[in-house]
Design an enzyme around this catalytic site. Structure first.
Site, PDB file in Angstrom:
ATOM      1  N   SER A 137       0.839  -1.199   0.000  1.00  0.00           N
ATOM      2  CA  SER A 137       0.000   0.000   0.000  1.00  0.00           C
ATOM      3  C   SER A 137       0.870   1.244   0.000  1.00  0.00           C
ATOM      4  O   SER A 137       1.144   1.827   1.056  1.00  0.00           O
ATOM      5  CB  SER A 137      -0.923   0.015   1.224  1.00  0.00           C
TER       6      SER A 137
ATOM      7  N   SER B  15       3.954   8.602   2.447  1.00  0.00           N
ATOM      8  CA  SER B  15       3.646   7.355   1.754  1.00  0.00           C
ATOM      9  C   SER B  15       3.782   6.180   2.708  1.00  0.00           C
ATOM     10  O   SER B  15       4.756   6.065   3.459  1.00  0.00           O
ATOM     11  CB  SER B  15       4.581   7.150   0.569  1.00  0.00           C
ATOM     12  N   HIS B  16       2.825   5.275   2.655  1.00  0.00           N
ATOM     13  CA  HIS B  16       2.853   4.100   3.513  1.00  0.00           C
ATOM     14  C   HIS B  16       3.975   3.146   3.119  1.00  0.00           C
ATOM     15  O   HIS B  16       4.381   2.295   3.923  1.00  0.00           O
ATOM     16  CB  HIS B  16       1.506   3.380   3.470  1.00  0.00           C
ATOM     17  N   ALA B  17       4.499   3.269   1.916  1.00  0.00           N
ATOM     18  CA  ALA B  17       5.639   2.443   1.516  1.00  0.00           C
ATOM     19  C   ALA B  17       6.940   2.971   2.118  1.00  0.00           C
ATOM     20  O   ALA B  17       7.916   2.226   2.245  1.00  0.00           O
ATOM     21  CB  ALA B  17       5.756   2.395  -0.009  1.00  0.00           C
TER      22      ALA B  17
ATOM     23  N   ASN C 197       7.893  -0.808   6.902  1.00  0.00           N
ATOM     24  CA  ASN C 197       6.674  -1.474   7.336  1.00  0.00           C
ATOM     25  C   ASN C 197       7.005  -2.794   8.015  1.00  0.00           C
ATOM     26  O   ASN C 197       7.655  -3.657   7.426  1.00  0.00           O
ATOM     27  CB  ASN C 197       5.750  -1.707   6.145  1.00  0.00           C
TER      28      ASN C 197
END
Length: 477
Positions: A33, A160-162, A335
């Site tokens: 994501s 950004s979630h990355a 993450n």
């Protein structure tokens, strides 16, 4: 509310010391994501004149602090790129900078009402990036500082979630606020951005053999449980994100179909429910997350009026930093959250007691250990991408652990915070209620036709369990 802003400045904030040019290889946990997640933090400052030199000094200090912080958090100043050989998303640490915008408004914070309640005008408090043909043109972090006529300030933050998960993003914000506030910078954690340890543990000689498809990972509960609900295949590699990434700041959670609501629960209700769950279920412990997560799942399923025999699934992220062997460490910024999973029929969920549901949630957490984490992360390296049905699947994310109120940039503690558009608007976020000390919030998107039923179901579940009527809600429809 029609919030009118005047743009003062748009700049690219770069590290004040040039970093070594490098590429960060991302794991499947990062790449699942990559969209930007936006949050707005509100501060009830004592500044009375939004055009004063003192106010300008506050903003300039925050900008200089960001330049300092980006020296150690250099990936935040980078850009996405695709690995031509693998098709996988990577971060090019090229120091192109964080986009920072400053604006002013004649509006006052009091005119916004309950600050934690999502409002469409909040979308103006974060930078909106243009649609681009090449994802390497867009920044990974964006910031907007808005000064209100009352002297209040908002910081609209998007990352950004990355680039980093929730804990990584909070640690970044904490470092920035700490530096802006003039505190001792030697006390800051040294961030670890490398995914090498995680990727090595996935692909080490002792790891299990790779499978051709994510659908073959039957030993991973979070994926196995999705077999029982409808799924839509998406694409074969990370380039499927390219079009979505070019538009990732254009999410409209307030369209014709979805409404974002905020449910409020006070501390006394939660403590009573925890006590009852421990007593009746003979549980050794019960967390605030356990209670709220169970009630959100039950209330949502009840509101959607699914067939009693329908297979449903609850999933929630669990931090694997300390569960992996060797541990990743609290300073790991990528993450590291792995989905825990509980699956049953609608009938089973709605007929069982709260403590039975909590027992299932706790058991799902316990499954998240070294071997499971490695198998899960390895499964995400598969080329398959899919979207599950969000009617049968309920996702709950825990933000209770983040002391957001402590993000003091030098103009006081956070008065309130509001989460904006999310990649999966139906996801429920559990948060501390900064406006009512001791209280909690559940922020969730739901189809417009189910709003009243969801509010009623959540309210009734708490009342039935506690015999009280101290649950309330906000809505914006």
């Amino acid at each position: 509310m029609d919030l009118k802003l005047t743009l003062k400045e748009t700049i690219a904030v770069r590290p004040y010391e040039q970093s070594n040019r490098q590429t960060i290889e991302l794991s499947g946990l990062d790449r699942i994501s990559p969209a930007i997640l936006y949050t707005v933090f509100f501060y009830r400052s004592q500044l009375k004149n939004e055009l004063s030199s003192e106010a300008d000094g506050h903003v300039e200090r925050a900008k200089r602090a960001l330049e300092k912080v980006l020296v150690s958090w250099f990936p935040a100043a980078g850009r996405f790129k695709f690995n031509e050989a693998t098709g996988k998303l990577e971060i090019d640490c090229n120091d192109k900078g964080v986009t920072m915008i400053t604006t002013v408004t004649d509006s006052k914070l009091d005119e916004l009402g309950c600050l934690h309640e999502y409002k469409t005008c909040y979308e103006k408090l974060v930078p909106k990036l243009p649609e681009v043909n090449d994802i390497s043109e867009n920044p990974l972090v964006v910031v907007q500082i808005t000064r209100f006529a009352c002297g209040g300030i908002s910081i609209g933050f998007g990352g950004s979630h990355a680039l980093f998960d929730g804990l990584g993003a909070f640690n970044f914000l904490s470092s920035w606020a700490h530096t802006s506030n003039g505190k001792d910078e030697s006390a800051l954690i040294v961030p670890n951005h490398s995914r090498e340890a995680l990727l090595h543990s996935i692909y080490s000689p002792n790891s299990s053999p790779a499978t051709a498809s994510i659908y073959e990972q039957g030993h991973i509960a979070a994926i196995q449980d999705l077999y029982r609900i409808p799924m839509q295949a998406m694409a074969s590699d990370d380039r499927c994100w390219e079009t979505a990434l070019s538009k990732f700041s254009r999410t409209d959670p307030q369209g014709d179909q979805l409404v974002v609501i905020t449910l409020r629960v006070n501390k006394e209700v939660v403590e009573t429910l925890k006590g009852l769950a421990i007593e009746k279920g003979k549980l050794p412990k019960c967390s605030t997350f356990d209670v709220l997560c169970a009630n959100v799942w039950k209330a949502r399923v009840m509101a959607l009026k699914l067939n009693p025999n329908t297979n449903i699934c609850l999933q929630f992220p669990v931090d694997s930093r300390s569960r992996l062997r060797p541990p990743l460490g609290e300073n790991f910024t990528g993450n590291a959250f792995v989905l825990a999973s509980v699956s049953c029929s609608v009938k089973t969920l709605l007929e069982e007691s709260l403590h039975h549901t909590i027992q299932k949630i706790q058991a799902a957490k316990d499954v998240i250990a070294d071997e499971y984490i490695k198998l899960y992360a390895k499964a995400l390296e598969s080329s398959d991408k899919f979207f599950p049905s969000m009617r049968e699947l309920t996702v709950v994310t825990d933000w209770l652990r983040f002391p957001l109120h402590a993000l003091d940039f030098g103009w006081g503690r956070v008065s309130s915070a509001a989460l904006l558009a999310t990649p999966v608007p139906e996801t429920a976020f559990l948060m501390i209620n900064l406006e009512e000390p001791g209280g909690f919030l559940v922020r969730v998107g739901t189809p417009r036709q189910y709003v009243d039923d969801l509010i009623s179901s959540f309210h009734n579940l708490n009342n039935i369990s506690t015999g009280s009527s101290s649950t309330s809600y906000d809505n914006n429809y």
